[in-house]
Design a protein around this motif. Structure first.
Motif, PDB file in Angstrom:
ATOM      1  N   THR A   5       0.849  -1.197   0.000  1.00 32.28           N
ATOM      2  CA  THR A   5       0.000   0.000   0.000  1.00 32.28           C
ATOM      3  C   THR A   5       0.876   1.235   0.000  1.00 32.28           C
ATOM      4  O   THR A   5       2.003   1.222   0.496  1.00 32.28           O
ATOM      5  CB  THR A   5      -0.918   0.028   1.234  1.00 32.28           C
ATOM      6  OG1 THR A   5      -0.102  -0.005   2.411  1.00 32.28           O
ATOM      7  CG2 THR A   5      -1.857  -1.171   1.242  1.00 32.28           C
ATOM      8  N   SER A   6       0.365   2.276  -0.564  1.00 29.84           N
ATOM      9  CA  SER A   6       1.112   3.536  -0.560  1.00 29.84           C
ATOM     10  C   SER A   6       0.538   4.432   0.517  1.00 29.84           C
ATOM     11  O   SER A   6      -0.649   4.432   0.790  1.00 29.84           O
ATOM     12  CB  SER A   6       1.047   4.212  -1.922  1.00 29.84           C
ATOM     13  OG  SER A   6      -0.277   4.531  -2.235  1.00 29.84           O
ATOM     14  N   ARG A   7       1.420   5.185   1.124  1.00 26.41           N
ATOM     15  CA  ARG A   7       1.025   6.125   2.164  1.00 26.41           C
ATOM     16  C   ARG A   7       1.621   7.479   1.840  1.00 26.41           C
ATOM     17  O   ARG A   7       2.697   7.557   1.249  1.00 26.41           O
ATOM     18  CB  ARG A   7       1.558   5.669   3.520  1.00 26.41           C
ATOM     19  CG  ARG A   7       0.928   4.380   4.006  1.00 26.41           C
ATOM     20  CD  ARG A   7       1.563   3.951   5.287  1.00 26.41           C
ATOM     21  NE  ARG A   7       2.868   3.378   4.929  1.00 26.41           N
ATOM     22  CZ  ARG A   7       3.829   3.096   5.785  1.00 26.41           C
ATOM     23  NH1 ARG A   7       3.679   3.348   7.045  1.00 26.41           N
ATOM     24  NH2 ARG A   7       4.961   2.574   5.384  1.00 26.41           N
ATOM     25  N   PRO A   8       0.951   8.552   2.217  1.00 26.78           N
ATOM     26  CA  PRO A   8       1.537   9.881   1.986  1.00 26.78           C
ATOM     27  C   PRO A   8       2.774  10.069   2.861  1.00 26.78           C
ATOM     28  O   PRO A   8       2.913   9.445   3.913  1.00 26.78           O
ATOM     29  CB  PRO A   8       0.425  10.842   2.384  1.00 26.78           C
ATOM     30  CG  PRO A   8      -0.495  10.048   3.245  1.00 26.78           C
ATOM     31  CD  PRO A   8      -0.340   8.605   2.862  1.00 26.78           C
ATOM     32  N   LEU A   9       3.677  10.916   2.382  1.00 30.58           N
ATOM     33  CA  LEU A   9       4.865  11.226   3.173  1.00 30.58           C
ATOM     34  C   LEU A   9       4.460  11.981   4.425  1.00 30.58           C
ATOM     35  O   LEU A   9       3.529  12.787   4.400  1.00 30.58           O
ATOM     36  CB  LEU A   9       5.831  12.088   2.362  1.00 30.58           C
ATOM     37  CG  LEU A   9       6.531  11.397   1.200  1.00 30.58           C
ATOM     38  CD1 LEU A   9       7.337  12.421   0.406  1.00 30.58           C
ATOM     39  CD2 LEU A   9       7.430  10.288   1.679  1.00 30.58           C
TER      40      LEU A   9
END
Length: 80
Positions: A5-9
């Motif tokens: 999954t991608s997460r915001p910085l």
């Protein structure tokens, strides 16, 4: 297998350092612009493009120590 999954910085991510080297060789460039904010740049490789002039585009690159314009069509280089 689970999918990544991608997460915001995170908001506290430090800014990226400004580049000291920029390699733009073999990009079929015909004009040069947008380098105004790169005063810290030391090496600029513009070799193997289709540049004819670079006047004014290098203005403000006060830290530049190496400029490669090999295999371009630059007829005149003005340094001010």
């Amino acid at each position: 297998m689970p999918r990544p999954t991608s997460r915001p910085l995170p908001s506290h991510t430090p800014p990226l350092p400004l580049p000291q080297t920029l390699v733009l060789c073999y990009n079929e460039l015909t004009r040069l612009e947008g380098l105004e904010g790169l005063g810290q740049l030391r090496l600029l490789d513009l070799s193997h493009n289709s540049l004819r002039k670079v006047e004014g585009a290098l203005k403000g690159l006060t830290s530049l120590t190496h400029l490669d314009l090999a295999s371009n069509q630059v007829l005149k280089l003005e340094v001010s």
